[in-house]
Write a protein that holds these residues in place. Structure first.
Motif, PDB file in Angstrom:
ATOM      1  N   ARG A  68       0.844  -1.193   0.000  1.00 53.46           N
ATOM      2  CA  ARG A  68       0.000   0.000   0.000  1.00 53.46           C
ATOM      3  C   ARG A  68       0.873   1.235   0.000  1.00 53.46           C
ATOM      4  O   ARG A  68       2.061   1.172   0.269  1.00 53.46           O
ATOM      5  CB  ARG A  68      -0.952  -0.093   1.192  1.00 53.46           C
ATOM      6  N   LYS A  69       0.258   2.379  -0.297  1.00 58.55           N
ATOM      7  CA  LYS A  69       1.002   3.645  -0.415  1.00 58.55           C
ATOM      8  C   LYS A  69       1.424   4.172   0.955  1.00 58.55           C
ATOM      9  O   LYS A  69       0.643   4.138   1.907  1.00 58.55           O
ATOM     10  CB  LYS A  69       0.120   4.700  -1.078  1.00 58.55           C
ATOM     11  N   ARG A  76       4.546   2.993  -3.241  1.00 59.35           N
ATOM     12  CA  ARG A  76       3.920   1.740  -2.784  1.00 59.35           C
ATOM     13  C   ARG A  76       4.971   0.855  -2.122  1.00 59.35           C
ATOM     14  O   ARG A  76       5.472  -0.085  -2.728  1.00 59.35           O
ATOM     15  CB  ARG A  76       3.273   1.009  -3.955  1.00 59.35           C
TER      16      ARG A  76
END
Length: 93
Positions: A68-69, A76
């Motif tokens: 995820r970011k 990411r």
């Protein structure tokens, strides 16, 4: 006290109505359980550590399926569940 269905009237006092009779037991041969138990918990504050350990103990921990970011650098690179910063940004702070 009796519970009302009136919206917003949820103030209860006293102990839980139904206390757990026995502790949660993990599935012994589950690969997912092994992955969850092996997930690292380093670099956490005591409160976050306590919450994540509880999630692991009661099988509420959901591992990430894709990175995820990061909230700081927008790449990411966050690979651990329930984290918002990548390891490099977390070390820099």
């Amino acid at each position: 006290t009796t519970m009302s269905s009136q919206r917003g009237n949820v103030a209860r006092s006293g102990p839980p109505r139904h206390q757990n009779d026995y502790a949660f037991r993990h599935n012994k041969g589950s690969r997912k359980t092994e992955r969850i138990q092996a997930a690292p918990t380093s670099g956490l504050c005591p409160r976050c550590l306590e919450q994540i350990e509880w999630r692991k103990r009661y099988r509420k921990y959901k591992p990430l399926t894709a990175p995820r970011k990061c909230n700081a650098c927008d790449r990411r690179e966050v690979t651990r569940a329930y984290m918002t910063l990548c390891d490099s940004c977390a070390r820099a702070r």
